[in-house]
Design a protein around this motif. Structure first.
Motif, PDB file in Angstrom:
ATOM      1  N   ALA A  26       0.689  -1.280  -0.447  1.00  0.00           N
ATOM      2  CA  ALA A  26       0.098   0.205   0.534  1.00  0.00           C
ATOM      3  C   ALA A  26       0.394   1.455   0.202  1.00  0.00           C
ATOM      4  O   ALA A  26       0.443   2.540  -0.249  1.00  0.00           O
ATOM      5  CB  ALA A  26      -0.874   0.019   0.961  1.00  0.00           C
ATOM      6  N   ALA A  27       2.043   0.611   0.281  1.00  0.00           N
ATOM      7  CA  ALA A  27       3.231   2.223   0.453  1.00  0.00           C
ATOM      8  C   ALA A  27       4.050   2.302  -1.061  1.00  0.00           C
ATOM      9  O   ALA A  27       4.285   3.331  -0.961  1.00  0.00           O
ATOM     10  CB  ALA A  27       4.102   2.089   1.987  1.00  0.00           C
ATOM     11  N   ALA A  28       3.413   2.028  -1.771  1.00  0.00           N
ATOM     12  CA  ALA A  28       4.163   2.121  -3.163  1.00  0.00           C
ATOM     13  C   ALA A  28       3.776   2.694  -4.075  1.00  0.00           C
ATOM     14  O   ALA A  28       2.355   1.998  -4.455  1.00  0.00           O
ATOM     15  CB  ALA A  28       4.235  -0.160  -3.626  1.00  0.00           C
ATOM     16  N   VAL A  29       3.799   3.498  -4.212  1.00  0.00           N
ATOM     17  CA  VAL A  29       3.253   4.750  -5.396  1.00  0.00           C
ATOM     18  C   VAL A  29       3.784   5.235  -6.138  1.00  0.00           C
ATOM     19  O   VAL A  29       5.236   5.268  -5.758  1.00  0.00           O
ATOM     20  CB  VAL A  29       2.246   5.755  -3.852  1.00  0.00           C
ATOM     21  N   ASP A  30       3.437   5.470  -7.416  1.00  0.00           N
ATOM     22  CA  ASP A  30       4.295   6.398  -7.614  1.00  0.00           C
ATOM     23  C   ASP A  30       4.286   8.079  -7.903  1.00  0.00           C
ATOM     24  O   ASP A  30       4.000   7.970  -6.486  1.00  0.00           O
ATOM     25  CB  ASP A  30       3.729   6.164  -9.403  1.00  0.00           C
ATOM     26  N   ALA A  31       5.085   9.044  -8.429  1.00  0.00           N
ATOM     27  CA  ALA A  31       5.451  10.016  -8.089  1.00  0.00           C
ATOM     28  C   ALA A  31       4.377  11.232  -8.020  1.00  0.00           C
ATOM     29  O   ALA A  31       4.450  11.887  -7.909  1.00  0.00           O
ATOM     30  CB  ALA A  31       6.605  10.850  -9.649  1.00  0.00           C
ATOM     31  N   ASP A  32       2.964  11.057  -8.337  1.00  0.00           N
ATOM     32  CA  ASP A  32       2.066  11.347  -8.180  1.00  0.00           C
ATOM     33  C   ASP A  32       1.317  10.259  -6.836  1.00  0.00           C
ATOM     34  O   ASP A  32       0.135  11.440  -7.150  1.00  0.00           O
ATOM     35  CB  ASP A  32       1.151  10.975  -9.541  1.00  0.00           C
ATOM     36  N   LEU A  33       1.714   9.868  -6.147  1.00  0.00           N
ATOM     37  CA  LEU A  33       1.012   9.143  -5.060  1.00  0.00           C
ATOM     38  C   LEU A  33       0.173   8.385  -5.798  1.00  0.00           C
ATOM     39  O   LEU A  33      -1.257   7.836  -4.847  1.00  0.00           O
ATOM     40  CB  LEU A  33       0.866  10.236  -3.962  1.00  0.00           C
ATOM     41  N   ARG A  34      -0.442   7.814  -6.653  1.00  0.00           N
ATOM     42  CA  ARG A  34      -1.405   6.824  -6.575  1.00  0.00           C
ATOM     43  C   ARG A  34      -0.788   5.599  -7.017  1.00  0.00           C
ATOM     44  O   ARG A  34       0.340   4.885  -6.858  1.00  0.00           O
ATOM     45  CB  ARG A  34      -1.259   6.518  -8.418  1.00  0.00           C
ATOM     46  N   PRO A  35      -1.503   4.442  -5.969  1.00  0.00           N
ATOM     47  CA  PRO A  35      -1.036   3.524  -5.933  1.00  0.00           C
ATOM     48  C   PRO A  35      -0.951   2.132  -6.979  1.00  0.00           C
ATOM     49  O   PRO A  35      -1.270   2.216  -8.133  1.00  0.00           O
ATOM     50  CB  PRO A  35      -2.163   2.825  -4.664  1.00  0.00           C
ATOM     51  N   LEU A  36       0.109   0.963  -6.537  1.00  0.00           N
ATOM     52  CA  LEU A  36       0.765   0.878  -7.559  1.00  0.00           C
ATOM     53  C   LEU A  36       0.451  -0.863  -7.638  1.00  0.00           C
ATOM     54  O   LEU A  36       0.531  -1.692  -8.557  1.00  0.00           O
ATOM     55  CB  LEU A  36       2.310   0.835  -7.622  1.00  0.00           C
ATOM     56  N   TYR A  37      -0.082  -0.911  -6.474  1.00  0.00           N
ATOM     57  CA  TYR A  37      -1.312  -2.179  -6.331  1.00  0.00           C
ATOM     58  C   TYR A  37      -2.103  -2.182  -5.749  1.00  0.00           C
ATOM     59  O   TYR A  37      -2.417  -1.373  -4.919  1.00  0.00           O
ATOM     60  CB  TYR A  37       0.634  -2.996  -4.981  1.00  0.00           C
ATOM     61  N   GLU A  38      -2.577  -3.267  -5.932  1.00  0.00           N
ATOM     62  CA  GLU A  38      -4.331  -3.131  -5.537  1.00  0.00           C
ATOM     63  C   GLU A  38      -4.244  -4.577  -4.210  1.00  0.00           C
ATOM     64  O   GLU A  38      -4.485  -5.709  -4.942  1.00  0.00           O
ATOM     65  CB  GLU A  38      -5.243  -3.841  -6.482  1.00  0.00           C
ATOM     66  N   VAL A  39      -4.278  -4.744  -3.458  1.00  0.00           N
ATOM     67  CA  VAL A  39      -3.756  -5.825  -2.137  1.00  0.00           C
ATOM     68  C   VAL A  39      -5.292  -6.978  -1.857  1.00  0.00           C
ATOM     69  O   VAL A  39      -6.362  -5.475  -1.138  1.00  0.00           O
ATOM     70  CB  VAL A  39      -2.546  -5.165  -1.001  1.00  0.00           C
ATOM     71  N   ALA A  40      -5.906  -7.650  -1.902  1.00  0.00           N
ATOM     72  CA  ALA A  40      -6.995  -8.070  -1.038  1.00  0.00           C
ATOM     73  C   ALA A  40      -6.394  -9.621  -0.221  1.00  0.00           C
ATOM     74  O   ALA A  40      -5.837  -9.785  -0.910  1.00  0.00           O
ATOM     75  CB  ALA A  40      -7.723  -8.420  -2.411  1.00  0.00           C
ATOM     76  N   VAL A  41      -6.697  -9.115   1.150  1.00  0.00           N
ATOM     77  CA  VAL A  41      -6.817  -9.787   1.759  1.00  0.00           C
ATOM     78  C   VAL A  41      -7.787 -11.706   1.930  1.00  0.00           C
ATOM     79  O   VAL A  41      -9.196 -10.923   2.326  1.00  0.00           O
ATOM     80  CB  VAL A  41      -6.327  -9.464   3.558  1.00  0.00           C
ATOM     81  N   CYS A  42      -7.711 -12.502   1.524  1.00  0.00           N
ATOM     82  CA  CYS A  42      -8.763 -13.311   1.363  1.00  0.00           C
ATOM     83  C   CYS A  42      -8.622 -14.113   1.914  1.00  0.00           C
ATOM     84  O   CYS A  42      -7.399 -15.338   2.731  1.00  0.00           O
ATOM     85  CB  CYS A  42      -9.097 -13.857   0.222  1.00  0.00           C
TER      86      CYS A  42
END
Length: 320
Positions: A26-42
């Motif tokens: 969730a802390a992995a973001v691009d230079a514009d602070l857009r998230p690079l991962y979508e994480v689902a806990v299942c």
């Protein structure tokens, strides 16, 4: 599109491991602070998942998230089937069957037992928590287990050592997927180092074995008081009043290693203590533990635990 990650919580899950992927990715973001991962806990079903620390978690997703994931991560677990019997429960097997071919598979800590039971690690190099390495080897002999490293990257299958090594692996995944700048940014947000040197062997205690009254324990104690001196097999055998051959045989029987190997280990252990507890220069540490020079100490320390003397001191020497 963001890279889709499914974190599979297996009953009797290790809560710390379970939270690592969501926090780091969730802390992995691009230079514009857009998230690079979508994480689902299942989970494997819709039921709450029991943790090893006395509570249960209600998850937002069921096993269907596995079918949509680009990466599946299995945190540590005490599930009886994978941990004790080398098999998957029918429910867990059905959930893993939803994973698409080509999906990247990752385990944290004892999550490697789940991947082992699923056959994902057969013929591959992998790691898990050092304490459970003997049990893993017994259950999954077709896996090339390396219990000394923090993580193993086999491309489409990655495994980490215990607990905090999951942080190292997840940051490595971020670095591999999106580059050093993104990984460093995520590490700063999580207040963890972006990279740790060495392996988990530096955290394993290896106490001195005890021997019988007629064995070589007295000579081991004598040698420990003289590590800075030029000890060798002949001088140790002479102290024990045995022939070199008899001494070597009894030493290996009591300790499981040769006298030379034991002596190097004790000198490295003494060096580690001096690096942790003093400000002595590395050359002086090498002299006091009998390794001679800083270059020799550097070589032996890297062989033993995978780090340089200065890196070890930075990690374990309390800041003034």
């Amino acid at each position: 599109m963001a890279h889709r990650v499914a974190v599979l919580a297996v009953d009797e899950a290790v809560g710390f491991d379970l939270c690592i992927p969501s926090l780091v990715m969730a802390a992995a973001v691009d230079a514009d602070l857009r998230p690079l991962y979508e994480v689902a806990v299942c989970g494997v079903d819709s039921k709450p998942v029991r943790m090893t620390t006395g509570f249960s978690a209600v998850l937002d997703h069921g096993p269907e998230a596995l079918a949509e994931a680009d990466t599946v991560i299995v945190p540590g677990t005490r599930a009886v089937g994978p941990r004790r019997e080398g098999v998957l429960s029918p429910e867990l097997a059905a959930a893993l069957a939803l994973v698409r071919p080509g999906t990247r598979m990752i385990s944290i800590c004892t999550g490697a037992f789940v991947l082992g039971a699923a056959g994902v690690l057969d013929g591959r190099r992998a790691t898990t928590h050092w304490r459970f390495a003997p049990a893993f080897r017994e259950l999954y002999p077709r896996v090339d287990l390396d219990p000394d490293v923090l993580f193993v990257d086999e491309g489409d299958v990655l495994t980490s050592a215990g607990l905090a090594a999951g942080l190292d692996l997840c940051l490595h995944v971020v670095r591999s997927d999106f580059g050093t700048e993104v990984a460093n940014r995520a590490a700063r947000y999580c207040v963890v180092p972006p990279w740790r040197e060495g392996g988990q062997s530096q955290f394993i205690e290896q106490p001195l074995p005890t021997g019988g009254g007629n064995g070589v324990s007295a000579t081991r104690a004598w040698a420990l008081d003289r590590l800075a001196e030029p000890l060798d097999l002949a001088s140790m055998a002479q102290h024990a009043r045995m022939s070199v051959r008899t001494f070597s045989r009894r030493f290996r029987a009591e300790t499981g290693v040769s006298a030379g190997t034991w002596l190097i280990r004790q000198r490295v252990q003494r060096a580690r203590h001096l690096l942790e507890s003093t400000d002595l220069p590395v050359d002086e540490v090498a002299r006091r533990c009998g390794l001679g020079t800083a270059a020799s100490l550097r070589q032996h320390l890297r062989t033993a635990i995978g780090v340089s003397p200065l890196a070890y001191r930075r990690t374990f020497r309390p800041a003034r």
